[in-house]
Design a protein around this motif. Structure first.
Motif, PDB file in Angstrom:
ATOM      1  N   LEU A  85       0.830  -1.204   0.000  1.00 26.63           N
ATOM      2  CA  LEU A  85       0.000   0.000   0.000  1.00 26.63           C
ATOM      3  C   LEU A  85       0.864   1.253   0.000  1.00 26.63           C
ATOM      4  CD1 LEU A  85      -2.806   1.295   0.192  1.00 26.63           C
ATOM      5  CD2 LEU A  85      -2.648   1.084   2.690  1.00 26.63           C
ATOM      6  N   ALA A  86       1.923   1.264   0.814  1.00 36.12           N
ATOM      7  CA  ALA A  86       2.818   2.429   0.862  1.00 36.12           C
ATOM      8  C   ALA A  86       3.514   2.644  -0.473  1.00 36.12           C
ATOM      9  CB  ALA A  86       3.839   2.237   1.975  1.00 36.12           C
ATOM     10  N   VAL A  87       3.888   1.539  -1.126  1.00 35.49           N
ATOM     11  CA  VAL A  87       4.541   1.643  -2.436  1.00 35.49           C
ATOM     12  C   VAL A  87       3.602   2.287  -3.452  1.00 35.49           C
ATOM     13  CG1 VAL A  87       5.254   0.235  -4.397  1.00 35.49           C
ATOM     14  CG2 VAL A  87       6.252  -0.167  -2.147  1.00 35.49           C
ATOM     15  N   LEU A  88       2.329   1.925  -3.409  1.00 38.53           N
ATOM     16  CA  LEU A  88       1.372   2.546  -4.318  1.00 38.53           C
ATOM     17  C   LEU A  88       1.206   4.031  -4.030  1.00 38.53           C
ATOM     18  CD1 LEU A  88      -1.486  -0.124  -4.608  1.00 38.53           C
ATOM     19  CD2 LEU A  88       0.175   0.529  -6.361  1.00 38.53           C
ATOM     20  N   VAL A  89       1.125   4.384  -2.755  1.00 37.26           N
ATOM     21  CA  VAL A  89       0.929   5.790  -2.389  1.00 37.26           C
ATOM     22  C   VAL A  89       2.111   6.636  -2.845  1.00 37.26           C
ATOM     23  CG1 VAL A  89       0.715   7.394  -0.447  1.00 37.26           C
ATOM     24  CG2 VAL A  89      -0.596   5.266  -0.465  1.00 37.26           C
ATOM     25  N   GLU A  90       3.339   6.098  -2.733  1.00 40.11           N
ATOM     26  CA  GLU A  90       4.509   6.906  -3.084  1.00 40.11           C
ATOM     27  C   GLU A  90       4.659   7.108  -4.593  1.00 40.11           C
ATOM     28  OE1 GLU A  90       8.324   5.358  -2.106  1.00 40.11           O
ATOM     29  OE2 GLU A  90       7.992   3.432  -3.103  1.00 40.11           O
ATOM     30  N   GLN A  91       3.819   6.475  -5.389  1.00 41.37           N
ATOM     31  CA  GLN A  91       3.856   6.727  -6.841  1.00 41.37           C
ATOM     32  C   GLN A  91       3.087   7.991  -7.216  1.00 41.37           C
ATOM     33  OE1 GLN A  91       5.932   4.677  -8.351  1.00 41.37           O
ATOM     34  NE2 GLN A  91       5.992   3.539  -6.404  1.00 41.37           N
ATOM     35  N   HIS A  92       2.284   8.520  -6.315  1.00 43.17           N
ATOM     36  CA  HIS A  92       1.425   9.652  -6.677  1.00 43.17           C
ATOM     37  C   HIS A  92       2.260  10.908  -6.880  1.00 43.17           C
ATOM     38  CE1 HIS A  92      -2.392  11.685  -7.159  1.00 43.17           C
ATOM     39  NE2 HIS A  92      -1.974  12.640  -6.342  1.00 43.17           N
ATOM     40  N   ASN A  93       2.062  11.542  -8.008  1.00 39.63           N
ATOM     41  CA  ASN A  93       2.817  12.740  -8.354  1.00 39.63           C
ATOM     42  C   ASN A  93       1.851  13.837  -8.783  1.00 39.63           C
ATOM     43  OD1 ASN A  93       4.679  14.630  -9.885  1.00 39.63           O
ATOM     44  ND2 ASN A  93       6.140  13.050  -9.276  1.00 39.63           N
ATOM     45  N   LEU A  94       2.115  15.046  -8.304  1.00 42.52           N
ATOM     46  CA  LEU A  94       1.225  16.174  -8.574  1.00 42.52           C
ATOM     47  C   LEU A  94       1.652  16.994  -9.790  1.00 42.52           C
ATOM     48  CD1 LEU A  94       0.872  17.378  -4.872  1.00 42.52           C
ATOM     49  CD2 LEU A  94      -0.658  15.877  -6.146  1.00 42.52           C
ATOM     50  N   THR A  95       2.720  16.582 -10.445  1.00 38.07           N
ATOM     51  CA  THR A  95       3.200  17.318 -11.619  1.00 38.07           C
ATOM     52  C   THR A  95       2.140  17.311 -12.719  1.00 38.07           C
ATOM     53  OG1 THR A  95       5.477  16.691 -11.138  1.00 38.07           O
ATOM     54  CG2 THR A  95       4.999  17.445 -13.379  1.00 38.07           C
ATOM     55  N   PRO A  96       1.778  18.472 -13.270  1.00 39.80           N
ATOM     56  CA  PRO A  96       0.809  18.483 -14.379  1.00 39.80           C
ATOM     57  C   PRO A  96       1.421  17.872 -15.635  1.00 39.80           C
ATOM     58  CG  PRO A  96       1.681  20.694 -13.985  1.00 39.80           C
ATOM     59  CD  PRO A  96       2.207  19.832 -12.884  1.00 39.80           C
ATOM     60  N   THR A  97       0.755  16.904 -16.197  1.00 39.91           N
ATOM     61  CA  THR A  97       1.267  16.238 -17.405  1.00 39.91           C
ATOM     62  C   THR A  97       0.455  16.561 -18.645  1.00 39.91           C
ATOM     63  OG1 THR A  97      -0.070  14.277 -16.930  1.00 39.91           O
ATOM     64  CG2 THR A  97       2.173  14.322 -16.044  1.00 39.91           C
ATOM     65  N   ALA A  98      -0.730  17.120 -18.477  1.00 40.97           N
ATOM     66  CA  ALA A  98      -1.594  17.435 -19.620  1.00 40.97           C
ATOM     67  C   ALA A  98      -1.631  18.945 -19.803  1.00 40.97           C
ATOM     68  CB  ALA A  98      -3.003  16.897 -19.386  1.00 40.97           C
ATOM     69  N   GLY A  99      -1.016  19.413 -20.877  1.00 41.58           N
ATOM     70  CA  GLY A  99      -0.995  20.850 -21.106  1.00 41.58           C
ATOM     71  C   GLY A  99      -1.205  21.259 -22.545  1.00 41.58           C
ATOM     72  N   LEU A 100      -1.434  20.298 -23.420  1.00 41.92           N
ATOM     73  CA  LEU A 100      -1.569  20.585 -24.850  1.00 41.92           C
ATOM     74  C   LEU A 100      -3.044  20.580 -25.250  1.00 41.92           C
ATOM     75  CD1 LEU A 100      -0.400  20.908 -27.743  1.00 41.92           C
ATOM     76  CD2 LEU A 100      -0.300  18.407 -27.840  1.00 41.92           C
ATOM     77  N   ARG A 101      -3.455  21.643 -25.904  1.00 47.98           N
ATOM     78  CA  ARG A 101      -4.814  21.729 -26.455  1.00 47.98           C
ATOM     79  C   ARG A 101      -4.740  21.944 -27.960  1.00 47.98           C
ATOM     80  NH1 ARG A 101      -8.765  22.194 -22.615  1.00 47.98           N
ATOM     81  NH2 ARG A 101      -8.096  22.752 -20.492  1.00 47.98           N
ATOM     82  N   THR A 102      -5.813  21.616 -28.617  1.00 43.86           N
ATOM     83  CA  THR A 102      -5.864  21.822 -30.069  1.00 43.86           C
ATOM     84  C   THR A 102      -5.583  23.272 -30.420  1.00 43.86           C
ATOM     85  OG1 THR A 102      -7.477  20.028 -30.293  1.00 43.86           O
ATOM     86  CG2 THR A 102      -7.322  21.602 -32.109  1.00 43.86           C
ATOM     87  N   ALA A 103      -6.075  24.189 -29.596  1.00 41.96           N
ATOM     88  CA  ALA A 103      -5.881  25.618 -29.877  1.00 41.96           C
ATOM     89  C   ALA A 103      -4.433  26.043 -29.795  1.00 41.96           C
ATOM     90  CB  ALA A 103      -6.714  26.452 -28.895  1.00 41.96           C
ATOM     91  N   ASP A 104      -3.560  25.215 -29.180  1.00 42.47           N
ATOM     92  CA  ASP A 104      -2.142  25.561 -29.074  1.00 42.47           C
ATOM     93  C   ASP A 104      -1.384  25.300 -30.370  1.00 42.47           C
ATOM     94  OD1 ASP A 104      -2.485  26.259 -26.408  1.00 42.47           O
ATOM     95  OD2 ASP A 104      -2.104  24.221 -25.720  1.00 42.47           O
TER      96      ASP A 104
END
Length: 726
Positions: free
Chosen positions: A431-450
């Motif tokens: 369970l601890a190993v799963l929790v330590e995988q959580h990352n708050l870094t934004p990975t989705a930043g591309l939109r069609t309008a870009d």
């Protein structure tokens, strides 16, 4: 023999496994793409550069399957041939992508769905490998498969979508185990079919993502060598399972498929290797790990992000600390076991643990010394790889599987009988190993309008257009110098070219064609260079320009005249070189990405393009005042920086570690009518903070440039000291 084979017989799959695996995979995908789902349907992984390049390459394969293009010749860098080999080939991705495109998905949506499919393949392959062949419990299998898909290293490294093909590593393990299983059962025809699938996988993988293919092969060789040392007898028995009684003949279809698949691979990458010479060892060093990078989880990791000042980018692919501790503890426990392994899974388990540790030792540098030098000089294909840190992806993948095996062993070992705390400890660690995988870094930043060519698709090009380039690309304040110089125009042109069928002379890839110089679209001579290049290549007749700002076309019938690259700097004005400020647009080549205080010069040569406001100088001399400092060893008090104007010595500056104001004076006679000055800065040596023991920054930093001001004044008094030409 029968007893030994029965003891290691693979586990069959009950219906509950299928149901649970599908449910867990679905939840894992929802978790992995949580940022995409939260922000709405029109948002995709990464920024507006690398993913767009990848979409352009996938669109090429879509065109190949429709009969539009020759498979080795994407229509960017036109008319240079065989440019598929300038980067990963994306073949498997292209096939999956084409299916989604046929179903009506857009370029970016089809690309995202393709990568999701590949991640799911890795999940199910890991599930089968652990459940059927390592014979793990259901909960341990689910844990390992979740780690294979959702590990911290994979989540924060999603921008390079081709690296998701590390998911093929557990699939490779499944196919090998299946072929062995069938041969032992004397089902040779079935073994031949599965062996053929194995050969096709290797071929397609090499043509899709050479990095993950090669690193997995290296890892397999290390594991094989470890197995030979640990228990030669079991390894010999394993080889015997494949060859005794003529069983080796069932391997011929797979070997033939792989051998034939090497032909298109050689045709793709052979010309690139000959024309570019591959990567220098010096280029590799910046992508080797410091020891701390083995657990570099990035600043956004929920548990460990604040543990250190982590390096960013390619170096942020480390193990999470609990996973690494678990693996090292498992290796110690395996080594302490007396006697030889009694079954093949035990040998595979121990050999893979040793291979993970060996792989970590190979990719680390300490004080500029690294074992990777041996790999670079001796292993075929190593010179094609620059980012050694990507080996971490293979190590993390197998580390995920072995973590699950280790915890399952802890929970179900004979020693745990009567010790109820061990299963509980295994569950809590999991369970601890799963929790330590959580990352708050934004990975989705591309939109069609870009993406300009998607936001406002241009009209069909005029009939006279046979090739094109783009002008007036979108430039964001946060774009780095490299992005402004090489990416902002090329990625748009690549995607439009492969989508429309109209070739472009532009492009950007890991390698560039010899003599190609169509970078710096913001420079004043950009269109002139494009026209001259097209004329040299015989494609000037029919050359067109696509204006990204207005989505309009212009047929280029004559050589464009050079224009001003930047806004004039008037006497009395001061600009800074902070990210997004006006001075950042003056940085030409040889600079790191602008920071919030200014910009570092890269290595020992850099160029600055300044357009002087001649009217404000009233025909007089110009005095440039620059705020500068340098990175120096403790024993070195100062360094000399030579300033050149069109190759001629203009001044020699003396910099220290403290910021100081330096003056460069330019005589009126040397100021051209358009005021455009290209200043070159040269030094003899640069240093990185890491080699000086001042942190972990591996970049070679020449000097810092903070601000520039222009004054009108006479150079007469300063010419003897400044070394002005005369």
């Amino acid at each position: 023999m029968r007893d030994r084979e029965a003891a290691r017989a693979p586990r069959s799959f009950p219906g509950t496994d299928v149901i649970v695996s599908v449910l867990v995979c679905g939840l894992a995908l929802l978790y992995f793409y949580r940022a995409h789902l939260w922000h709405g349907p029109d948002i995709y992984t990464g920024d507006r550069f690398d993913p767009v390049i990848q979409a352009a390459r996938l669109e090429h394969w879509y065109g190949v399957l429709k009969g539009w293009y020759r498979w080795r010749d994407p229509i960017f860098f036109y008319p240079y041939p065989h440019v598929l080999g300038f980067n990963d080939g994306y073949f498997v991705y292209g096939v999956i992508y084409s299916g989604f495109r046929r179903l009506g998905a857009s370029q970016l949506a089809a690309m995202e769905l393709t990568v999701a499919v590949v991640r799911a393949v890795g999940f199910f392959a890991a599930w089968v490998l652990m459940r059927r062949y390592f014979r793990l419990s259901l909960w341990a299998t689910a844990l390992g498969a979740l780690l294979v898909m959702c590990s911290n290293a994979f989540y924060i490294g999603t921008a390079h979508t081709q690296l998701a093909t590390v998911a093929f590593a557990p699939l490779l393990g499944c196919l090998l185990a299946r072929v062995h299983e069938l041969l032992v059962a004397e089902r040779r025809a079935a073994a031949a079919l599965w062996g053929g699938a194995l050969g096709l996988l290797l071929t397609a993988w090499a043509m899709t993502a050479f990095y993950t293919f090669w690193f997995t092969g290296l890892f397999a060789l290390i594991a094989l060598a470890a197995a030979a040392v640990i228990d030669w007898a079991v390894l010999i028995a394993l080889v015997g399972d494949f060859v005794r009684g003529g069983r080796w003949r069932a391997l011929l279809p797979g070997a033939a498929a792989f051998a034939l698949g090497l032909i298109p691979f050689a045709l793709t990458y052979g010309p690139t290797a000959r024309s570019t010479g591959m990567h220098r060892l010096a280029d590799v060093y910046q992508y080797l790990l410091a020891p701390i990078d083995l657990i570099n989880v990035g600043a956004g990791n929920l548990l460990w992000g604040g543990l250190a000042s982590w390096s960013v980018g390619e170096l942020a692919r480390g193990f999470t600390p609990l996973v690494l501790v678990t693996l090292l503890a498992a290796l110690v426990a395996a080594v302490r076991q007396s006697g030889r392994p009694h079954a093949l899974p035990a040998l595979v388990y121990k050999s893979l643990l040793v291979a993970i540790v060996a792989g970590m030792l190979l990719e680390v540098q300490i004080g500029g010394m690294t074992l990777w030098t041996l790999i670079y000089h001796t292993v075929p294909g190593a010179r094609a790889l620059r980012v050694v840190a990507r080996l971490q992806l293979v190590l993390v993948t197998f580390g995920a599987i072995l973590t699950a095996v280790a915890l399952d062993r802890l929970a179900h070992s004979a020693a745990s009988r009567g010790r109820g705390w061990r299963p509980l400890a295994a569950a809590l660690i999991g369970l601890a190993v799963l929790v330590e995988q959580h990352n708050l870094t934004p990975t989705a930043g591309l939109r069609t309008a870009d993406v300009a060519v998607l936001r406002r698709p241009p009209a069909t090009a005029p009939r006279e257009c046979r090739a094109f380039y783009v002008v007036h690309p979108t430039v964001a304040p946060t774009d780095s110098e490299a992005q402004r110089r090489f990416y902002v125009h090329a990625v748009e042109a690549m995607l439009y070219a492969t989508s429309s069928g109209l070739p472009t002379v532009l492009g950007v890839d890991s390698f560039l064609p010899p003599g190609w110089d169509l970078d710096d679209p913001l420079g004043g001579a950009y269109e002139t260079r494009v026209y001259d290049y097209a004329r040299r290549r015989g494609v000037a007749d029919g050359l067109c320009a696509l204006d990204l700002a207005s989505s309009t076309w212009r047929h280029v019938t004559s050589r464009p005249l050079p224009g001003p690259p930047v806004q004039p700097l008037a006497a009395g004005e001061t600009v800074t070189f902070r990210a997004g400020d006006r001075g950042a647009g003056m940085l030409s080549t040889g600079w790191w990405q602008p920071d919030d205080w200014g910009t570092w010069a890269l290595d020992t040569r850099s160029e600055l393009t300044v357009r002087l406001g001649a009217a404000s100088l009233a025909g007089g001399d110009a005095r440039l005042r620059l705020a500068m400092s340098s990175v120096l060893p403790d024993a070195v008090a100062s360094k000399a920086v030579r300033v050149l104007l069109v190759g001629r010595p203009l001044a020699e500056l003396t910099l220290t570690a403290e910021r100081s104001e330096q003056t460069v004076c330019i005589a009126a006679a040397d100021i051209p009518a358009d005021g455009i000055m290209r200043l070159t800065f040269e030094t003899d040596r640069s240093y990185s903070p890491r080699e000086l023991g001042r942190g972990r920054d591996p970049r070679r930093l020449d000097f810092a440039l903070t601000s520039l001001s222009l004054e009108a004044g006479s150079c007469r008094k300063e010419m003897p000291d400044a070394g002005a030409p005369g």
